[in-house]
Design an enzyme around this catalytic site. Structure first.
Site, short mmCIF file in Angstrom:
data_model
loop_
_atom_site.label_atom_id
_atom_site.label_comp_id
_atom_site.label_asym_id
_atom_site.label_seq_id
_atom_site.Cartn_x
_atom_site.Cartn_y
_atom_site.Cartn_z
N HIS A 54 -12.28 -38.62 -52.06
CA HIS A 54 -10.86 -39.01 -52.06
C HIS A 54 -10.64 -40.29 -52.87
CE1 HIS A 54 -6.87 -39.36 -49.76
NE2 HIS A 54 -6.99 -40.53 -50.36
N GLN A 104 -4.32 -48.26 -55.81
CA GLN A 104 -3.38 -48.26 -54.68
C GLN A 104 -2.80 -49.64 -54.41
OE1 GLN A 104 -6.27 -46.02 -51.97
NE2 GLN A 104 -4.28 -45.29 -51.27
N LEU A 107 -3.09 -43.65 -47.60
CA LEU A 107 -2.23 -44.83 -47.37
C LEU A 107 -1.08 -44.88 -48.37
CD1 LEU A 107 -4.88 -47.62 -46.60
CD2 LEU A 107 -3.45 -46.37 -44.98
ZN ZN Z 1 -5.68 -42.14 -50.79
#
Ligand code: ZN
Length: 168
Positions: free
Chosen positions: A133, A51, A92
């Protein structure tokens, strides 16, 4: 400490399986500190390295209200699961979208800490959800990949609307 740039859907790095970490040095420690800071400032409860544009098997988690239960997992593996529960999630990397999917209720994982030491956690509740997750992120899987075909179409439609709105 520095805040890192969070990559958002449909950035291809989010679909890419991440590589195993083999070096447990100062650079890893710095990355973990920066990831934690980035997660806290974005009001998240978990953040995986892909991410922030780094395709490595690293994630940070803190599901506490007080933000004082920092957990760092490196090369995590889910070794046992039990039960199924509905889980309403956001990410996010998909700001503004929430939906409900199915997750395991209880998970056991093994992982390494920042010094390479192996440890095991058995978790339920929010921590179990968050672990699944984040570990998914390391395999290039987003929570929306778990949606039914119909709901996934709705998600894609939502996303097209979002991108059209932001281009205006
Ligand atoms: Zn995530």
């Amino acid at each position: 400490m520095a805040l890192l740039n969070i990559h958002v859907y449909p950035d291809p790095i989010l679909k890419q399986p991440a590589e195993k970490v083999t070096e447990f040095g100062e650079d890893l420690g710095k990355l973990l500190d920066n990831m934690y800071q980035t997660m806290i400032s974005a009001a998240g409860i978990g953040l995986a390295a892909p991410q922030v544009g780094i395709s490595r098997r690293i994630a940070v988690i803190d599901v506490s209200e007080e933000r004082d239960q920092r957990l760092e997992i490196i090369n995590p593996v889910i070794t046992e699961v039990a039960g199924k529960i509905p889980s309403e999630e956001g990410c996010l990397s998909i700001p503004g979208y929430r939906d409900t999917i199915k997750r395991s209720e209880i998970v056991t994982i093994t992982a390494q800490d920042r010094s390479g030491e192996q440890f095991e956690i058995k978790a339920d509740g929010l921590l179990a959800i968050c672990l699944q997750h984040e570990i998914d992120h390391l395999d290039g899987i987003l929570f929306t990949d778990h949606l039914s075909r119909l709901k996934r179409e709705l998600f894609k439609r939502w996303h097209r609307k979002q991108s059209a709105a932001s281009e205006r």
